[in-house]
Design an enzyme around this catalytic site. Structure first.
Site, PDB file in Angstrom:
ATOM      1  N   CYS A  41       6.431  -5.913  15.136  1.00 12.68           N
ATOM      2  CA  CYS A  41       6.148  -5.046  16.271  1.00 12.68           C
ATOM      3  C   CYS A  41       4.698  -5.319  16.666  1.00 12.68           C
ATOM      4  O   CYS A  41       3.828  -5.420  15.798  1.00 12.68           O
ATOM      5  CB  CYS A  41       6.335  -3.585  15.891  1.00 12.68           C
ATOM      6  SG  CYS A  41       8.016  -3.235  15.361  1.00 12.68           S
TER       7      CYS A  41
ATOM      8  N   CYS B  71       1.673  -3.183  15.456  1.00 11.77           N
ATOM      9  CA  CYS B  71       1.615  -2.791  14.039  1.00 11.77           C
ATOM     10  C   CYS B  71       0.900  -3.832  13.194  1.00 11.77           C
ATOM     11  O   CYS B  71       1.234  -5.011  13.233  1.00 11.77           O
ATOM     12  CB  CYS B  71       3.033  -2.575  13.532  1.00 11.77           C
ATOM     13  SG  CYS B  71       3.123  -2.276  11.749  1.00 11.77           S
TER      14      CYS B  71
ATOM     15  N   CYS C  74       3.293   8.330   1.492  1.00 15.09           N
ATOM     16  CA  CYS C  74       3.859   7.331   2.388  1.00 15.09           C
ATOM     17  C   CYS C  74       4.051   6.057   1.563  1.00 15.09           C
ATOM     18  O   CYS C  74       3.097   5.494   1.043  1.00 15.09           O
ATOM     19  CB  CYS C  74       2.874   7.127   3.528  1.00 15.09           C
ATOM     20  SG  CYS C  74       3.404   5.940   4.739  1.00 15.09           S
TER      21      CYS C  74
ATOM     22  N   CYS D  45       6.189  -7.295   6.749  1.00 16.68           N
ATOM     23  CA  CYS D  45       7.382  -6.917   7.505  1.00 16.68           C
ATOM     24  C   CYS D  45       7.743  -8.068   8.423  1.00 16.68           C
ATOM     25  O   CYS D  45       6.869  -8.689   9.012  1.00 16.68           O
ATOM     26  CB  CYS D  45       7.114  -5.651   8.325  1.00 16.68           C
ATOM     27  SG  CYS D  45       8.570  -5.037   9.185  1.00 16.68           S
TER      28      CYS D  45
ATOM     29  N   GLU E 213       0.815  -1.209   0.000  1.00 14.36           N
ATOM     30  CA  GLU E 213       0.000   0.000   0.000  1.00 14.36           C
ATOM     31  C   GLU E 213       0.852   1.265   0.000  1.00 14.36           C
ATOM     32  O   GLU E 213       1.953   1.291   0.540  1.00 14.36           O
ATOM     33  CB  GLU E 213      -0.916   0.003   1.227  1.00 14.36           C
ATOM     34  CG  GLU E 213      -2.020  -1.025   1.075  1.00 14.36           C
ATOM     35  CD  GLU E 213      -2.908  -1.144   2.310  1.00 14.36           C
ATOM     36  OE1 GLU E 213      -4.002  -1.692   2.171  1.00 14.36           O
ATOM     37  OE2 GLU E 213      -2.504  -0.696   3.402  1.00 14.36           O
TER      38      GLU E 213
HETATM   39  N1  SAH Z   1       9.107  -0.103   9.536  1.00 14.21           N
HETATM   40  C1  SAH Z   1       9.432   1.243   9.683  1.00 14.21           C
HETATM   41  C2  SAH Z   1       8.567   2.192   8.867  1.00 14.21           C
HETATM   42  C3  SAH Z   1       7.078   1.941   8.783  1.00 14.21           C
HETATM   43  S1  SAH Z   1       6.033   2.191  10.119  1.00 14.21           S
HETATM   44  C4  SAH Z   1       9.393   1.635  11.138  1.00 14.21           C
HETATM   45  O1  SAH Z   1       8.918   0.881  11.941  1.00 14.21           O
HETATM   46  O2  SAH Z   1       9.888   2.702  11.455  1.00 14.21           O
HETATM   47  C5  SAH Z   1       5.638   3.920  10.322  1.00 14.21           C
HETATM   48  C6  SAH Z   1       5.426   4.308  11.779  1.00 14.21           C
HETATM   49  O3  SAH Z   1       4.125   3.927  12.280  1.00 14.21           O
HETATM   50  C7  SAH Z   1       6.419   3.639  12.702  1.00 14.21           C
HETATM   51  O4  SAH Z   1       6.880   4.545  13.643  1.00 14.21           O
HETATM   52  C8  SAH Z   1       5.572   2.587  13.367  1.00 14.21           C
HETATM   53  O5  SAH Z   1       6.141   2.134  14.538  1.00 14.21           O
HETATM   54  C9  SAH Z   1       4.273   3.308  13.547  1.00 14.21           C
HETATM   55  N2  SAH Z   1       3.147   2.421  13.820  1.00 14.21           N
HETATM   56  C10 SAH Z   1       3.007   1.127  13.497  1.00 14.21           C
HETATM   57  N3  SAH Z   1       1.797   0.675  13.906  1.00 14.21           N
HETATM   58  C11 SAH Z   1       1.162   1.692  14.479  1.00 14.21           C
HETATM   59  C12 SAH Z   1      -0.142   1.853  15.047  1.00 14.21           C
HETATM   60  N4  SAH Z   1      -1.004   0.862  15.059  1.00 14.21           N
HETATM   61  N5  SAH Z   1      -0.466   3.062  15.535  1.00 14.21           N
HETATM   62  C13 SAH Z   1       0.398   4.093  15.465  1.00 14.21           C
HETATM   63  N6  SAH Z   1       1.619   4.010  14.926  1.00 14.21           N
HETATM   64  C14 SAH Z   1       2.020   2.814  14.427  1.00 14.21           C
HETATM   65 FE1  SF4 Z   2       7.661  -3.531  10.609  1.00 13.23          FE
HETATM   66 FE2  SF4 Z   2       7.569  -2.747  13.131  1.00 13.23          FE
HETATM   67 FE3  SF4 Z   2       7.717  -0.911  11.193  1.00 13.23          FE
HETATM   68 FE4  SF4 Z   2       5.481  -2.360  11.557  1.00 13.23          FE
HETATM   69  S1  SF4 Z   2       6.368  -0.873  12.974  1.00 13.23           S
HETATM   70  S2  SF4 Z   2       6.465  -1.923   9.606  1.00 13.23           S
HETATM   71  S3  SF4 Z   2       6.325  -4.353  12.176  1.00 13.23           S
HETATM   72  S4  SF4 Z   2       9.278  -2.437  11.738  1.00 13.23           S
END
Ligand code: SAH
Ligand code: SF4
Length: 405
Positions: free
Chosen positions: A139, A142, A128, A135, A115
């Site tokens: 996390c 996420c 974005c 991934c 996406e």
């Molecule tokens: N993988 C990379 C970039 C993509 S995520 C990273 O983790 O940095 C973009 C941002 O959204 C990251 O800071 C991530 O931790 C955050 N994020 C992920 N899931 C989320 C959620 N459910 N609510 C708010 N922020 C979230």
């Molecule tokens: Fe991957 Fe974590 Fe970033 Fe989500 S927040 S895209 S699981 S690194």
């Protein structure tokens, strides 16, 4: 060299799609394009000029047909069309939010999906962009981390997200004025630093001065803290860095972000302090998702200030109200507490704006991205988290032979 979490050869789409004989030139860098043009028998004297022309048409004008390249001679156009295509992946679904946010579900030639989200603001328009399908890092908060399929996107597939958004926004007609995508954040699906080479190549194409011409100052790469590649990111790509911090203690961070077991907080912060070009004019952004009862106390806010000061980091903090998704275990911190947290960090001398969630009605907000791919099982997630901790590597990508279709 490609970087993969487990150090193995990554699985990427072949440059020439199996079903198609012709080479898709979208995603080739200039040197590759030049070589490809030379190889199809364009007279040697012309190769340079033709490369410049084709590059301009593809990236500055957004054309998808060689017939439109009116300053290229007819016979060369015919040759190009005989061997090459300029093809975007398919947009399976485009959703438009009430607030102007647009979400694109993109399907690549092997059936995998990712996406991209366009977020218009008063003074800018940010796209974005995803770097991987799914991934591996899982996390816990996420949605993308729950996807079962993971593979790196090719440079072409990353650039294509930009092309598709510009197509949809009608941006090619007037490439310099009235620009709609003014900024890019590598904050879609995936960990960009685990796909370093392709992300670098894609961003170089996007920054090229005779093509899309986006300045490196308008590009931000977000990482969960892949320490060994952070310095390379600054040195070799030179874009702004955002780091997903989300906690100020190792135990909490390891619980919500398994990668912390490999690269702990202090290591991540040291890497931030050493980030090339990090100074006040170009601060590092720390992303901090507000998770109720997990990372959101006053003490956490004070500790955040202490850590940023300890490492003398030119930093700002982006507080992201947690975006819930179906099946999540977490809740968003109450608004009052988010405000308090922000105030404490501000009082510590560090800017800490609260990010307004955008495109919630179309599930386009931060961390909600997840294509129609199957969900990982809980057991699968647990195994991956364990592997990340035990093997001193992060979990391996998962592939299925069937893809998503
Ligand atoms: N993988 C990379 C970039 C993509 S995520 C990273 O983790 O940095 C973009 C941002 O959204 C990251 O800071 C991530 O931790 C955050 N994020 C992920 N899931 C989320 C959620 N459910 N609510 C708010 N922020 C979230
Ligand atoms: Fe991957 Fe974590 Fe970033 Fe989500 S927040 S895209 S699981 S690194």
């Amino acid at each position: 060299m490609q970087i993969t979490p487990n150090g193995q050869e990554p699985i990427v789409s072949p440059r020439v799609p199996v079903a198609e004989e012709k080479l898709n030139i979208l995603g080739l860098d200039r040197a590759e394009l030049k070589q490809a043009i030379a190889e199809i028998g364009v007279p040697e004297k012309q190769v340079r000029m033709r490369t410049t022309q084709v590059w301009h048409w593809v990236y500055h004008r957004g054309v998808t047909s060689f017939d439109d390249m009116t300053n290229v001679s007819k016979d060369v156009r015919a040759k190009l069309a005989e061997h090459f295509i300029i093809k975007r992946p398919e947009i399976v679904e485009a959703q438009y939010s009430e607030d102007g946010t647009r979400k694109y579900l993109v399907r690549f030639s092997d059936g995998n999906e990712a996406e991209a989200v366009y977020i218009p603001e008063e003074d800018r328009g940010t796209l974005c962009v995803s770097s991987q399908v799914g991934c591996t890092l899982n996390c816990k908060f996420c949605h993308t981390g729950t996807m079962r399929l993971v593979r790196n996107l090719t440079a072409g597939e990353i650039v294509a997200q930009m092309m598709i958004a510009r197509d949809d926004l009608g941006e090619w007609e007037n490439p310099t004025e009235g620009r709609r995508v003014t900024n890019i954040v590598m904050m879609g699906m995936g960990e960009p630093l685990y796909n370093f080479d392709n992300v670098k190549k894609a961003l170089e194409i996007i920054m090229d001065e005779e093509g899309i011409q986006l300045s490196r100052r308008r590009i931000t790469l977000s990482t969960s803290g892949v320490v060994p590649h952070m310095e390379r990111c600054g040195k070799e790509i030179g874009v702004n860095l955002a780091v997903s911090l989300h906690a100020v203690r190792d135990d909490v961070r390891s619980e919500i972000m398994p990668i912390n077991k490999k690269y702990g907080l202090e290591e991540v912060l040291k890497a931030c302090a050493n980030y090339p070009g990090a100074h006040n004019a170009r601060r590092i952004t720390f992303e901090y998702a507000m998770l109720k009862g997990v990372n959101d106390s006053d003490a956490d806010a004070r500790e955040l200030v202490r850590l940023i000061r300890k490492y003398k980091l030119p930093a700002k903090v982006n507080l992201i109200p947690f975006n819930p998704w179906p099946g999540t275990d977490y809740e968003c911190t109450d608004w009052n507490q988010i405000q308090r947290f922000s105030d404490i960090v501000y009082e510590g001398g560090i800017s800490a704006p609260i990010r307004t969630p955008r495109g919630r009605d179309i599930m386009a907000a931060c961390g909600q991205l997840k294509s129609a791919s199957e969900k990982k099982s809980k057991a699968q997630m647990a195994r991956e988290a364990e592997a990340a901790a035990a093997n001193d590597t992060v979990a391996e990508p998962h592939h299925t032979s069937t893809g998503l279709t």
